[in-house]
Design an enzyme around this catalytic site. Structure first.
Site, PDB file in Angstrom:
ATOM      1  N   ARG A 155     -37.041 -43.566 -20.098  1.00  0.00           N
ATOM      2  CA  ARG A 155     -36.420 -43.316 -18.795  1.00  0.00           C
ATOM      3  C   ARG A 155     -35.892 -44.597 -18.154  1.00  0.00           C
ATOM      4  O   ARG A 155     -34.840 -44.604 -17.538  1.00  0.00           O
ATOM      5  CB  ARG A 155     -37.456 -42.659 -17.868  1.00  0.00           C
TER       6      ARG A 155
ATOM      7  N   ASN B 253     -36.095 -33.018 -14.516  1.00  0.00           N
ATOM      8  CA  ASN B 253     -35.422 -31.719 -14.551  1.00  0.00           C
ATOM      9  C   ASN B 253     -34.838 -31.448 -15.942  1.00  0.00           C
ATOM     10  O   ASN B 253     -34.545 -32.367 -16.706  1.00  0.00           O
ATOM     11  CB  ASN B 253     -34.349 -31.636 -13.465  1.00  0.00           C
ATOM     12  N   LEU B 254     -34.683 -30.162 -16.227  1.00  0.00           N
ATOM     13  CA  LEU B 254     -34.210 -29.716 -17.532  1.00  0.00           C
ATOM     14  C   LEU B 254     -32.709 -29.442 -17.550  1.00  0.00           C
ATOM     15  O   LEU B 254     -32.175 -28.960 -18.551  1.00  0.00           O
ATOM     16  CB  LEU B 254     -34.936 -28.414 -17.924  1.00  0.00           C
ATOM     17  N   ILE B 255     -32.029 -29.752 -16.456  1.00  0.00           N
ATOM     18  CA  ILE B 255     -30.661 -29.275 -16.265  1.00  0.00           C
ATOM     19  C   ILE B 255     -29.694 -29.852 -17.292  1.00  0.00           C
ATOM     20  O   ILE B 255     -28.857 -29.136 -17.842  1.00  0.00           O
ATOM     21  CB  ILE B 255     -30.186 -29.571 -14.832  1.00  0.00           C
ATOM     22  N   GLU B 256     -29.787 -31.161 -17.556  1.00  0.00           N
ATOM     23  CA  GLU B 256     -28.842 -31.772 -18.494  1.00  0.00           C
ATOM     24  C   GLU B 256     -28.990 -31.173 -19.883  1.00  0.00           C
ATOM     25  O   GLU B 256     -27.997 -30.930 -20.571  1.00  0.00           O
ATOM     26  CB  GLU B 256     -29.047 -33.286 -18.527  1.00  0.00           C
TER      27      GLU B 256
ATOM     28  N   GLY C 161     -26.754 -44.053 -18.981  1.00  0.00           N
ATOM     29  CA  GLY C 161     -25.575 -43.249 -18.690  1.00  0.00           C
ATOM     30  C   GLY C 161     -25.073 -42.426 -19.855  1.00  0.00           C
ATOM     31  O   GLY C 161     -23.952 -41.918 -19.819  1.00  0.00           O
ATOM     32  N   GLU C 162     -25.889 -42.269 -20.906  1.00  0.00           N
ATOM     33  CA  GLU C 162     -25.450 -41.523 -22.083  1.00  0.00           C
ATOM     34  C   GLU C 162     -26.364 -40.329 -22.395  1.00  0.00           C
ATOM     35  O   GLU C 162     -26.397 -39.867 -23.528  1.00  0.00           O
ATOM     36  CB  GLU C 162     -25.375 -42.445 -23.298  1.00  0.00           C
TER      37      GLU C 162
ATOM     38  N   GLU D  63     -30.861 -39.641  -8.506  1.00  0.00           N
ATOM     39  CA  GLU D  63     -30.294 -39.146  -7.251  1.00  0.00           C
ATOM     40  C   GLU D  63     -28.787 -39.386  -7.199  1.00  0.00           C
ATOM     41  O   GLU D  63     -28.041 -38.567  -6.648  1.00  0.00           O
ATOM     42  CB  GLU D  63     -30.973 -39.822  -6.055  1.00  0.00           C
TER      43      GLU D  63
END
Length: 426
Positions: free
Chosen positions: A269, A340-343, A315-316, A59
């Site tokens: 995760r 989500n698949l966004i990254e 963070g990587e 988030e």
């Protein structure tokens, strides 16, 4: 019902504090700033304050473009960023280090009335902005009493979560009705939010599409790739409990001669599971290295005998995607709802996902329809599909291009969300 909820919270408080101490064994951040979780805070100046609540790391990253837009549009305001998890707070500290003078971080107190009242009196925010799924009955009730508007942005609600919330309708409905404005990620999310009792939610899209991948992560990815050699790389990103065993066993089954296997990269995760996953790898006799063994700057080639890289850093994620040829997004092999698949799309990678994506159903279906992603029905089929893509350069590269086009197509949610928040700020 809210009185009963508050009573149960009060009884549960000692157990909640013990849980903090217990989690702090592996994540020291949970043993820090405990007083904030009880409503006690360091002195704070009287600047106009916008409050954004982002529970965890996901988030917090999603809120980044909105927070930066708020800081730019309201230069006289301070921004208060609250969290519930240690990784969320750590992520926020890294993301906003360059604007630390205007972004104050804190843990949100437990959802107990007197704690929430102390919190609101201390910071006196002009507006409360909740990110994604947070509907806390006492938080919203105390904001209403203090005449602080509450908004819910980048909101999502799965069918499963809706059913759970409806079972607590007498508790959740008053809180839902008290929310002043809602910006939903998608039409199905908006429809389910309406069923929950939220009036007229707007559909603004997902702000994670507006997050710009840091250039340094692409550079680190290129350096890490040089360290790993010329072998093709399959990334299993954001894996959850119950998935790593499936992946490792399928990997050994698919490649009994490990020297002929592509390089596998697994990034759990949650950081508290890094050592646990390392033990799983060692138990299966797979040669591996940990990400933490690599220097950020120095390229140190690894042995060709190494078959797996354990991504034990936070963070990587963009770096890991930049390194890989094919990316599987975890949380979806077992019924946890997926991620989500966004990254992955932002880094232009061919994406694989499992069957269990109910937390991100629309975005996953859209990515598949756009030929940016493929759905697999288990760990074995994931590795088979990944291997097929590694052998088909044309298809893999076309999927990567489609993924990046999909990422660009869905940008703009931040500006639409900002328009919704403007009436509550001055």
């Amino acid at each position: 019902m809210r009185l009963l909820y508050s009573f149960v919270w009060g009884l549960s408080l000692p157990f909640a504090l013990f849980r903090l101490w217990w989690r702090g064994r592996q994540e020291p951040g949970y043993r820090q700033h405990i007083e904030e979780r009880l409503g006690f805070y360091a002195p704070y100046d009287a600047s106009p304050t916008i409050w954004v609540h982002a529970v965890s790391a996901g988030e917090t990253r999603a809120a980044e473009p909105l927070i930066r837009s708020l800081l730019a549009h309201y230069p006289k305001h301070q921004l208060l960023l609250t969290h519930m998890t240690a990784t969320g707070r750590e992520t926020g500290g890294k993301l906003f280090a360059d604007v630390a003078s205007r972004v104050r971080q804190s843990y949100l107190p437990y959802d107990i009335n007197w704690m929430m009242r102390r919190f609101l009196r201390h910071y006196s925010p002009q507006l409360c902005v909740l990110i994604e799924t947070e509907v806390w009955p006492n938080l919203i009730a105390q904001c209403t009493s203090a005449q602080i508007p509450v908004t819910l942005v980048n909101a999502r609600l799965s069918a499963k979560s809706l059913k759970k919330a409806q079972k607590l309708a007498t508790l959740i409905l008053p809180a839902a009705h008290a929310i002043s404005a809602v910006a939903a990620q998608s039409n199905p999310d908006a429809q389910r939010l309406q069923e929950l009792g939220i009036d007229h939610p707007s559909v603004t899209g997902n702000m994670k599409f507006d997050v710009t991948p840091p250039a340094m992560m692409a550079e680190r990815g290129a350096a890490l790739r040089r360290s790993l050699g010329d072998r093709p790389i399959i990334l299993c990103a954001s894996t959850r409990d119950g998935e790593e065993e499936l992946i490792l066993d399928a990997f050994l089954e698919q490649f009994p001669l490990l020297e002929q296997a592509p390089l596998l990269m697994i990034t759990p995760r949650h950081p508290q599971r890094f050592d646990q996953v390392a033990q799983m790898i060692e138990a299966r006799g797979i040669s591996y290295v940990r990400r933490s063994a690599f220097d950020h700057e120095v390229v140190t080639p690894i042995s060709e005998k190494v078959q797996l890289v354990l991504g034990d850093s936070m963070g990587e994620m963009y770096m890991y995607y930049a390194t890989a040829d094919v990316a599987f997004v975890g949380g979806s092999l077992v019924p946890l709802g997926g991620h989500n698949l966004i990254e992955a799309c932002a880094m232009g990678k061919a994406v694989l996902t499992g069957l269990h994506t109910f937390n991100f159903s629309e975005i996953t279906d859209q990515a598949i329809a756009a030929h940016a992603a493929l759905r697999v029905d288990g760990a074995r089929s994931m590795l088979r599909e990944a291997l097929a893509l590694l052998h088909d350069d044309k298809k893999r590269q076309q999927m990567g291009k489609s993924a990046y086009a999909f990422f660009l197509q869905h940008q703009g949610a931040t500006s639409r969300t900002l328009d919704i928040l403007k009436p509550f700020l001055n």
